[in-house]
Design a protein around this motif. Structure first.
Motif, PDB file in Angstrom:
ATOM      1  N   PRO A  39       0.722  -1.349  -0.019  1.00 58.67           N
ATOM      2  CA  PRO A  39       0.061  -0.111  -0.058  1.00 58.67           C
ATOM      3  C   PRO A  39       0.729   1.450  -0.134  1.00 58.67           C
ATOM      4  N   VAL A  40       0.161   2.022  -0.673  1.00 57.15           N
ATOM      5  CA  VAL A  40       1.109   3.688  -0.580  1.00 57.15           C
ATOM      6  C   VAL A  40       0.096   4.639   0.056  1.00 57.15           C
ATOM      7  N   GLU A  41      -0.950   4.635  -0.154  1.00 63.35           N
ATOM      8  CA  GLU A  41      -1.899   5.641   0.410  1.00 63.35           C
ATOM      9  C   GLU A  41      -3.220   4.946   1.089  1.00 63.35           C
ATOM     10  N   VAL A  42      -3.594   5.525   1.922  1.00 63.92           N
ATOM     11  CA  VAL A  42      -4.997   5.052   2.564  1.00 63.92           C
ATOM     12  C   VAL A  42      -5.850   6.187   2.875  1.00 63.92           C
ATOM     13  N   TYR A  43      -7.410   6.163   2.467  1.00 63.46           N
ATOM     14  CA  TYR A  43      -8.401   7.017   3.332  1.00 63.46           C
ATOM     15  C   TYR A  43      -9.183   6.156   3.935  1.00 63.46           C
ATOM     16  N   ALA A  44     -10.079   6.351   4.999  1.00 62.54           N
ATOM     17  CA  ALA A  44     -10.806   5.622   5.705  1.00 62.54           C
ATOM     18  C   ALA A  44     -11.735   6.414   6.602  1.00 62.54           C
ATOM     19  N   THR A  45     -12.993   5.765   6.744  1.00 65.47           N
ATOM     20  CA  THR A  45     -14.071   6.078   7.727  1.00 65.47           C
ATOM     21  C   THR A  45     -14.163   5.169   8.850  1.00 65.47           C
ATOM     22  N   GLY A  46     -14.622   5.422   9.865  1.00 62.27           N
ATOM     23  CA  GLY A  46     -15.038   4.600  10.858  1.00 62.27           C
ATOM     24  C   GLY A  46     -15.972   4.960  12.007  1.00 62.27           C
ATOM     25  N   LYS A  47     -16.833   4.134  12.462  1.00 65.75           N
ATOM     26  CA  LYS A  47     -17.471   4.666  13.645  1.00 65.75           C
ATOM     27  C   LYS A  47     -17.900   3.512  14.586  1.00 65.75           C
ATOM     28  N   ARG A  48     -18.306   3.531  15.716  1.00 63.62           N
ATOM     29  CA  ARG A  48     -19.016   2.560  16.495  1.00 63.62           C
ATOM     30  C   ARG A  48     -20.527   3.136  16.837  1.00 63.62           C
ATOM     31  N   GLU A  49     -21.403   2.244  16.435  1.00 69.94           N
ATOM     32  CA  GLU A  49     -22.875   2.711  16.508  1.00 69.94           C
ATOM     33  C   GLU A  49     -23.587   1.465  16.924  1.00 69.94           C
TER      34      GLU A  49
END
Length: 490
Positions: A247-257
């Motif tokens: 991998p060279v680049e990462v974008y992410a979103t996360g939550k606890r629901e």
């Protein structure tokens, strides 16, 4: 992993735990080849195990059972005296030998007195680096459970120490050895869909296995790195290996629901509680865990008095700081892009993965059996009836591929991994499934980057996290510049 923890709410203070740990400082065979004794006979390879929770028995049972002619356990180390005695007793039942045990603060003394070739690290994830680094400094090779570690800074320590000492650090990625996943690698290497351009990968944890991460020490990022590191390290490593890329680049979103106090009330509970054993509402809670029976009682309930670790904490308590819903986009050094999701509250357990290539598409789906960590000996067992692979060539009729299957844990990957770890004679492997610190690092760095994205809402470049990390050994893949057959008209 050993169920160690440093949590003031359970009676073991962070300061006390760190004092003990600081003093100490799933596959492929790590370290030097088995050497011949003066008599010319092959001697058994010597192993110490640090961290004697549930996962340690995967290794100790193998060494004292199938591989007893090739390997031996010569030392055990942990912060919990009760679990040390339990692990010692299990080995003595198999071998008749009372293996010496050591407190975590006596790690250096264990190495000096037992003289192991390799140290097996199965502690809490957040402390892997301490034992990996110190073992290499003391002249030992290391075999570590995944994830190799949990943060970029800890990863840098391991990379720097390995370069300085020249010792081997093996990371036990048993998923690579699973026949159905090895088959995917074989198909991709064959060029049946040309070169891969994009990947869609979706992993589902059900409300038995998924919920279990929210009871244990894994529910706090300081111990586990969250599911993006602890669990997804398997998945990110698979993709790196499947693609022979990093991998060279990462974008992410996360939550606890899902695992929240609010959800407890929506399920009809009055409130969240500290643990199942003392919960006034456990009779009506579908997430209750009973520690008063079998192996759970012997390993956890009976040993709480030594470190205050509760294995049955409420999955809805507010102190949890890991996510249960995660979405990640990764760009690799060969130009491939991946869309990945991980959810911990699904109605079935398993994954779907799709590879889109210049000559077609591969779709693979696998369902896993319900599993609670430590309750059975076959984690990650695949349902044959729920596992399928289908190839879609460009403008040609699709076809099913007969799936390779294996018996045992992690989709049949555990047995060949253990052969690689403990058998004196190694087989050639065209898939290069063995992983060292380089593969271990690149697998966790995607998750580390994702965790940073959760906080900053900005993409993260892998090169900004760790320096001096060499490329892992991966098999060659189809050319990305050669001629391609023209698709049929119509």
């Amino acid at each position: 992993m050993s169920e160690q923890v440093n949590d003031e709410s359970t009676g073991l203070t962070r300061r006390n735990f760190l004092q003990a740990s600081a003093a100490a400082g799933a596959g492929v065979i790590a370290g030097p080849r088995v050497v011949a004794a003066v008599t010319g006979e092959r001697r058994r390879k010597r192993f110490c195990i640090v961290g004697v929770g549930s996962r340690s028995y995967f290794f100790s049972r193998a060494i004292t059972g199938k591989y007893k002619d090739h390997a031996e356990v010569v030392g055990l180390c942990d912060v919990n005296a009760g679990r040390l005695r339990l692990a010692q007793g299990k080995i003595e039942q198999s071998t008749g030998v009372a293996v010496p045990t050591y407190d975590a603060a006596d790690f250096d003394r264990m190495i000096k007195e037992t003289k192991p070739d390799t140290v097996i690290v199965t502690t809490v994830d957040g402390y892997h680096h301490q034992y990996i680094v110190r073992a290499m400094e003391l002249g030992c090779d290391v075999t570590t459970e995944k994830p190799m570690t949990t943060t970029a800074a800890k990863c840098q320590q391991i990379v720097d120490t390995q370069r300085k000492t020249g010792r081997t650090c093996t990371v036990t990625f048993n998923y690579r050895y699973s026949p159905s996943r090895t088959q995917l690698k074989d198909l991709l290497m064959s060029g049946v869909i040309g070169e891969v351009l994009s990947v869609d990968f979706h992993w589902m944890l059900n409300t038995s296995h998924g919920a279990d991460y929210f009871r244990r020490w894994h529910s706090e990022k300081k111990h586990s790195g969250g599911l993006m590191v602890h669990k997804a390290t398997h998945h990110f490593d698979l993709v790196n290996w499947w693609l022979s890329a990093v991998p060279v680049e990462v974008y992410a979103t996360g939550k606890r629901e899902f695992y929240t106090p609010a959800m407890a009330k929506r399920f009809g509970l009055d409130s969240h509680h500290e643990r199942c054993a003392t919960c006034p509402e456990k009779a009506k809670c579908g997430f209750e865990m009973n520690l008063n029976k079998g192996w759970f009682k012997r390993l956890y309930k009976d040993n709480e008095k030594y470190d205050g670790y509760f294995r049955d904490r409420c999955v809805f308590r507010p102190g949890i700081d890991i996510e249960d819903t995660m979405n990640v986009v990764v760009t690799y050094d060969n130009g491939v892009q991946m869309s990945y999701t991980l959810n911990a509250f699904n109605s079935w357990e398993g994954y779907t993965v799709v590879f889109n290539g210049t000559k077609g598409r591969i779709e693979h789906v696998a369902q896993e059996r319900v599993y609670i960590f430590g309750a059975t000996d076959t984690p990650g067992a695949i349902k044959k009836e729920g596992t399928k692979t289908r190839v879609y060539p460009l403008r040609i009729a699709p076809y099913e591929v007969a799936v390779w299957h294996g018996a045992g844990g992690h989709g049949g990957g555990d047995a060949p991994l253990l052969d690689d770890l403990f058998h004196a004679r190694k087989r050639d492997d065209k898939y290069l499934r063995a992983a060292d610190h380089r593969g271990g690092a690149y697998s966790i760095l995607t998750g580390v980057a994702a965790n940073a994205c959760f906080e900053t809402h900005r993409p993260v470049r892998i090169a900004d996290l760790v320096t001096g990390l060499n490329y892992p050994d991966y098999p060659p893949m189809p050319s990305r510049t050669g001629e391609l057959p023209m698709p049929r008209k119509g």
